[in-house]
Scaffold this motif. Structure first.
Motif, short mmCIF file in Angstrom:
data_model
loop_
_atom_site.label_atom_id
_atom_site.label_comp_id
_atom_site.label_asym_id
_atom_site.label_seq_id
_atom_site.Cartn_x
_atom_site.Cartn_y
_atom_site.Cartn_z
N LYS A 95 92.27 -38.28 19.04
CA LYS A 95 93.03 -38.66 17.92
C LYS A 95 94.00 -37.83 17.20
CE LYS A 95 89.01 -41.85 16.81
NZ LYS A 95 88.04 -42.26 16.05
N ASP A 96 94.14 -36.52 17.76
CA ASP A 96 94.92 -35.87 17.01
C ASP A 96 96.29 -35.56 17.84
OD1 ASP A 96 96.32 -33.37 16.22
OD2 ASP A 96 94.45 -32.48 15.35
N PRO A 97 97.46 -35.90 17.44
CA PRO A 97 98.61 -36.10 18.26
C PRO A 97 99.05 -34.53 18.38
CG PRO A 97 99.12 -36.92 15.79
CD PRO A 97 97.89 -36.80 15.95
N THR A 98 98.85 -33.67 17.74
CA THR A 98 99.35 -32.43 17.72
C THR A 98 98.62 -31.77 19.09
OG1 THR A 98 97.82 -31.45 16.44
CG2 THR A 98 99.96 -32.11 15.30
N LEU A 99 97.49 -32.11 19.23
CA LEU A 99 96.72 -31.51 20.50
C LEU A 99 97.40 -31.94 21.72
CD1 LEU A 99 94.46 -29.83 21.41
CD2 LEU A 99 93.08 -31.64 21.31
N LEU A 100 97.70 -33.24 21.81
CA LEU A 100 98.43 -33.70 22.95
C LEU A 100 99.77 -33.08 23.20
CD1 LEU A 100 98.25 -35.77 25.49
CD2 LEU A 100 99.21 -37.50 23.78
N GLY A 101 100.39 -33.00 22.01
CA GLY A 101 101.62 -32.40 21.98
C GLY A 101 101.82 -30.75 22.50
N LEU A 102 100.83 -30.13 22.44
CA LEU A 102 100.66 -28.82 23.45
C LEU A 102 100.97 -28.78 24.75
CD1 LEU A 102 97.55 -27.29 21.42
CD2 LEU A 102 100.03 -26.73 21.07
N PHE A 103 100.19 -30.01 25.30
CA PHE A 103 100.39 -30.33 26.76
C PHE A 103 101.55 -30.69 26.87
CE2 PHE A 103 95.55 -31.05 26.28
CZ PHE A 103 95.04 -30.03 26.93
N ALA A 104 102.03 -31.69 26.11
CA ALA A 104 103.47 -32.52 26.55
C ALA A 104 104.46 -31.18 26.39
CB ALA A 104 103.86 -33.50 25.45
N GLU A 105 104.53 -30.64 25.50
CA GLU A 105 105.75 -29.50 25.37
C GLU A 105 105.50 -28.43 26.44
OE1 GLU A 105 105.58 -27.56 21.62
OE2 GLU A 105 105.74 -29.53 20.36
N TRP A 106 104.31 -28.08 26.86
CA TRP A 106 104.40 -27.27 28.07
C TRP A 106 104.65 -27.90 29.19
CZ3 TRP A 106 102.14 -26.80 32.87
CH2 TRP A 106 101.85 -25.21 33.49
N GLU A 107 104.55 -29.19 29.53
CA GLU A 107 104.97 -29.82 30.72
C GLU A 107 106.54 -29.83 30.73
OE1 GLU A 107 101.65 -33.19 31.81
OE2 GLU A 107 102.77 -33.49 30.08
N VAL A 108 106.98 -30.32 29.53
CA VAL A 108 108.63 -30.29 29.44
C VAL A 108 109.33 -29.01 29.87
CG1 VAL A 108 110.48 -30.57 27.79
CG2 VAL A 108 108.71 -32.23 27.63
N GLY A 109 108.65 -28.06 29.35
CA GLY A 109 109.36 -26.66 29.69
C GLY A 109 109.30 -26.35 31.32
N THR A 110 107.90 -26.43 31.82
CA THR A 110 107.57 -26.21 32.98
C THR A 110 108.45 -27.05 33.77
OG1 THR A 110 105.43 -25.59 32.22
CG2 THR A 110 105.80 -26.17 34.57
N THR A 111 108.74 -28.30 33.86
CA THR A 111 109.35 -29.09 34.61
C THR A 111 110.77 -28.66 34.72
OG1 THR A 111 107.69 -30.97 34.19
CG2 THR A 111 110.04 -31.56 34.91
N TYR A 112 111.29 -28.61 33.49
CA TYR A 112 112.65 -27.97 33.47
C TYR A 112 112.95 -26.80 34.28
CZ TYR A 112 117.20 -25.95 31.77
OH TYR A 112 118.39 -25.62 31.59
N ILE A 113 112.08 -25.80 34.08
CA ILE A 113 112.26 -24.73 35.05
C ILE A 113 112.05 -24.83 36.71
CG2 ILE A 113 111.42 -22.51 35.64
CD1 ILE A 113 112.94 -22.43 33.26
N ILE A 114 111.19 -25.90 36.70
CA ILE A 114 111.12 -26.01 38.39
C ILE A 114 112.28 -26.83 38.88
CG2 ILE A 114 109.79 -27.68 39.89
CD1 ILE A 114 107.35 -27.16 38.37
N LEU A 115 112.86 -27.76 38.09
CA LEU A 115 114.16 -28.39 38.59
C LEU A 115 115.22 -27.33 38.50
CD1 LEU A 115 114.01 -31.48 36.23
CD2 LEU A 115 113.56 -31.45 38.60
N GLN A 116 115.31 -26.29 37.84
CA GLN A 116 116.27 -25.18 37.71
C GLN A 116 116.16 -24.39 38.93
OE1 GLN A 116 118.96 -24.63 35.79
NE2 GLN A 116 118.56 -26.63 34.94
N ILE A 117 114.86 -24.00 39.49
CA ILE A 117 114.52 -23.54 40.75
C ILE A 117 114.97 -24.30 41.85
CG2 ILE A 117 112.29 -22.64 42.05
CD1 ILE A 117 111.13 -21.82 39.75
#
Length: 254
Positions: free
Chosen positions: A210-232
């Motif tokens: 029920k805490d959206p900030t906890l899910l946000g930790l995962f979501a933000e990591w996914e965004v940053g990681t996916t961006y770098i994978i695309l750049q690679i």
């Protein structure tokens, strides 16, 4: 000997001989200069060829490092994605809890992308090496330097952001106890990973979801990681083309 003979001819007023001796001296000096210039050009060309070979090896190493970073990060992304989906769906159970805890620990890691720049730096800054390059090769080397540097800079920026985010304290997360044998391991074997306390949820899953900030930790990591994978991915496509142009095709570029 030439100087002594020239002096004698001047004393004898043998001007033809003087002119001939002078011509011999001039021709000798010009030949010496030509030989020196030829030798210098040969050395510069050899240095340039060696630098290109070093660049080829540097690009191959960078490709291997980029592929390793990508593969490791994709594995982590799968774990984080599974944890985020379970949390979003408010699933419960021991396996779900373990998956989410694994995801919480995974987002503490960042992409370790290490690129080498020694060879390309020399080819784009050393005047002697630049002088050996055609216009097309000069443009190629500048493109390699620009795109490699850009990937390295963006990776560093994202790594810093993700690192700061991953180590932020969260009210619903605590840390497992760290046993003394873990500390002994890092001292005796240098296994650094054993030093870290593992993260774990400090509340029931029904409350955590029920805490959206906890899910946000995962979501933000996914965004940053996916961006770098695309750049690679884009970098490795360019890299394969560069090696093809240099005459050293990249094998097994998957």
């Amino acid at each position: 000997m030439i100087l002594r003979r020239l002096t004698q001819h001047i004393e004898d007023q043998n001007w033809f001989a003087v002119a001939l001796d002078f011509l011999i001296v001039v021709v000798g000096v010009l030949l010496a200069i030509q030989v020196a210039n030829w030798n210098e050009r040969r050395q510069d060309q050899s240095a340039y060829n060696d630098s290109v070979i070093r660049l080829v090896e540097e690009l191959r190493v960078n490709d291997r490092h980029a592929k390793i970073a990508k593969d490791v990060t994709i594995d982590g992304l799968k774990a984080v994605n599974a944890a985020a989906n379970s949390l979003k769906a408010c699933q419960t159970g021991p396996e779900v809890l373990e998956s989410i805890n694994d995801g919480l620990n995974e987002i503490q890691t960042v992409i370790a992308l290490e690129l080498r720049f020694e060879a390309i730096a020399a080819l784009t800054t050393d005047p002697r090496l630049i002088a050996q390059q055609s216009e097309d090769m000069r443009q190629l080397f500048n493109d390699i330097n620009r795109l490699s540097t850009r990937l390295d800079q963006w990776a560093s920026i994202v790594q810093n952001i993700m690192n700061n985010m991953a180590h932020e304290r969260h009210a619903l997360i605590s840390y497992e106890p760290l046993e003394m044998n873990n500390l002994d391991t890092i001292v005796t074997t240098g296994v650094f990973q054993s030093y870290f306390r593992k993260r774990e949820l400090d509340v029931p899953l029904t409350e955590a979801c029920k805490d959206p900030t906890l899910l946000g930790l995962f979501a933000e990591w996914e965004v940053g990681t996916t961006y770098i994978i695309l750049q690679i991915n884009m970098y490795r496509e360019h890299l394969a083309g560069w090696l093809e142009t240099l005459g050293y095709p990249l094998e097994n570029a998957s």
